[in-house]
Design a protein around this motif. Structure first.
Motif, PDB file in Angstrom:
ATOM      1  N   GLY A  70      33.182  49.063  44.826  1.00 51.93           N
ATOM      2  CA  GLY A  70      34.583  49.347  44.554  1.00 51.93           C
ATOM      3  C   GLY A  70      34.716  50.749  43.993  1.00 51.93           C
ATOM      4  N   TYR A 134      42.506  51.736  46.350  1.00 53.77           N
ATOM      5  CA  TYR A 134      41.248  51.048  46.060  1.00 53.77           C
ATOM      6  C   TYR A 134      40.421  50.990  47.344  1.00 53.77           C
ATOM      7  N   TYR A 166      44.924  46.492  37.717  1.00 54.65           N
ATOM      8  CA  TYR A 166      44.172  45.273  38.041  1.00 54.65           C
ATOM      9  C   TYR A 166      44.784  44.063  37.338  1.00 54.65           C
ATOM     10  N   LYS A 194      25.801  44.099  42.909  1.00 55.16           N
ATOM     11  CA  LYS A 194      27.213  43.858  43.190  1.00 55.16           C
ATOM     12  C   LYS A 194      27.281  42.998  44.457  1.00 55.16           C
ATOM     13  N   TYR A 199      30.153  36.605  41.591  1.00 57.75           N
ATOM     14  CA  TYR A 199      31.582  36.395  41.337  1.00 57.75           C
ATOM     15  C   TYR A 199      31.952  34.941  41.626  1.00 57.75           C
ATOM     16  N   THR A 300      36.095  50.050  37.512  1.00 58.13           N
ATOM     17  CA  THR A 300      36.838  50.859  38.483  1.00 58.13           C
ATOM     18  C   THR A 300      38.236  50.298  38.662  1.00 58.13           C
ATOM     19  N   ALA A 301      38.303  48.996  38.889  1.00 54.19           N
ATOM     20  CA  ALA A 301      39.611  48.382  39.127  1.00 54.19           C
ATOM     21  C   ALA A 301      40.444  48.405  37.845  1.00 54.19           C
TER      22      ALA A 301
HETATM   23  C1  COI Z   1      35.740  47.062  40.519  1.00 59.66           C
HETATM   24  O1  COI Z   1      36.086  47.369  39.391  1.00 59.66           O
HETATM   25  O2  COI Z   1      35.788  47.837  41.476  1.00 59.66           O
HETATM   26  C2  COI Z   1      35.223  45.764  40.811  1.00 59.66           C
HETATM   27  O3  COI Z   1      34.451  45.645  41.721  1.00 59.66           O
HETATM   28  C3  COI Z   1      35.711  44.617  40.086  1.00 59.66           C
HETATM   29  C4  COI Z   1      36.265  43.689  41.093  1.00 59.66           C
HETATM   30  C5  COI Z   1      35.555  42.412  41.050  1.00 59.66           C
HETATM   31  C6  COI Z   1      37.727  43.628  41.088  1.00 59.66           C
END
Ligand code: COI
Length: 354
Positions: A70, A134, A166, A194, A199, A300-301
């Protein structure tokens, strides 16, 4: 790397930027590239976004051999499009790939693919405050085979989603549930990678936390259920008695790009940073002594997400009166300022998409 580009004949309607949410809207195009054993990665292309047609025996559906990343593209007030440390995502892709027996992608090819698809869909990058594009790169195992073994073929794709915050609450503090029953990862496992399995494993606890009014789960270590690890969608930081404390990278925590940026920025701001084990008991003691000054997640998100409330067993800790703390605010302003080109990037973190 040669990338063949085929543009859509039916461009989609750009969304209303005031109500983007996260990861719900997708742009017109996607990047695709195939891997075949003996040939390597091949057939890089950008094509109109489309559904996939895959045999139901494809290995990704059965044993979860897949990974994702991401990152984001930002449209600055100066009109320039910037990525934030995309080489870190490329390197992390290969660390994940090594753990999951997925072939590596050269760092420069990963970054080139991201830049190319963002360039094609640059008109989709939202410009409203707090919004960005994103970017979701991911790889799936595509052999049609039900035996448990690494696939010999893969598909690498990148899709793009104009997104806002987010959390629906934006920069407002969230409540976090410290999970003491389920665990996310153990050392030697796949916690640092990742990959979707981490998840999927988090969902039962997340549902439980949501039912109780908390936004996310904070995981404890998988062996002693004592030490703080990460939130799942973010890494976690505490300000205790003037020091910034975050769990050390121990193999079961995701090495976040924003986590690394926060550590570097805090040090630059003159704040002492400790990467070490931190127990839930230590947090409770610090809070009772009035020394737990701030808590925030980084990702990031999520960017920087202040935490106003932490629940651990029967204790509910209110942090900084459930308000955004000065360090959280400063980090948010600095990181997003660099990303949107509002402040000078003296860290050399941004990469322009031209
Ligand atoms: C990100 O922050 O890019 C992530 O991968 C978290 C995601 C599970 C929303």
């Amino acid at each position: 790397m040669e990338i063949k580009i085929t543009k859509t004949q039916t461009p989609g309607q750009k969304p209303d930027q005031s109500n983007l949410g996260f990861g719900k809207i997708f742009t017109d195009h996607m990047f695709e590239m195939e891997y075949t054993e003996g040939i390597g990665w091949h057939d890089a292309k950008i094509v109109p976004v489309h559904n996939l047609s895959l045999h139901p025996a494809c290995m990704v559906f059965h044993y979860g051999q897949e990974m994702f990343e991401g990152l984001k593209a930002y449209r600055g007030k100066d009109g320039k499009v910037r990525l934030f440390r995309p080489d870190m995502n490329a390197k992390r892709t290969n660390n994940t790939n090594d753990r999951l027996c997925i072939p590596n992608i050269p760092v420069e090819d990963f970054v080139e693919a991201v830049k190319a698809v963002v360039k094609v869909d640059e008109d989709w990058i939202p410009t409203a405050d707090g919004t960005s594009l994103y970017i979701r790169p991911f790889i799936i195992a595509t052999d049609e085979f039900l035996g448990v073994a690494p696939s010999k073929t893969y598909k690498f794709m990148i899709i793009l989603s104009p997104s806002g915050a987010y959390y629906a609450s934006g920069l407002a503090p969230v409540g976090i549930w410290i999970e003491d029953e389920y665990v996310r990862a153990v050392k030697g496992g796949i916690g640092f990678a990742k990959t979707g399995g981490n998840y999927a494993a988090s969902l039962a606890a997340q549902v439980k936390a949501h039912d109780d009014g908390y936004s996310q789960v904070l995981w404890l270590d998988g062996v002693e259920r004592k030490y703080i690890e990460e939130v799942g969608a973010m890494n976690i930081f505490f300000k205790i008695d003037g020091k910034i404390v975050t769990p050390e990278l121990n193999g079961s925590i995701l090495p976040g790009v924003t986590r690394d940026s926060v550590i570097q920025l805090c040090k630059k701001m003159g704040l002492p940073v400790e990467e070490r084990k931190i127990s839930a008991e230590e947090l409770i003691a610090a809070q009772k002594a009035g020394k737990l000054e701030e808590c925030f997640g980084s990702g990031t998100a999520a960017v920087i997400s202040p935490v106003g409330k932490l629940r651990y067993k029967d204790d509910v800790m209110l942090i900084n009166n459930n308000e955004i703390g000065p360090v959280s605010q400063k980090l948010y302003d600095t990181i997003t300022g660099i990303q949107w080109g509002k402040i000078e990037d003296d860290m050399g973190w941004t990469v322009e998409v031209k």
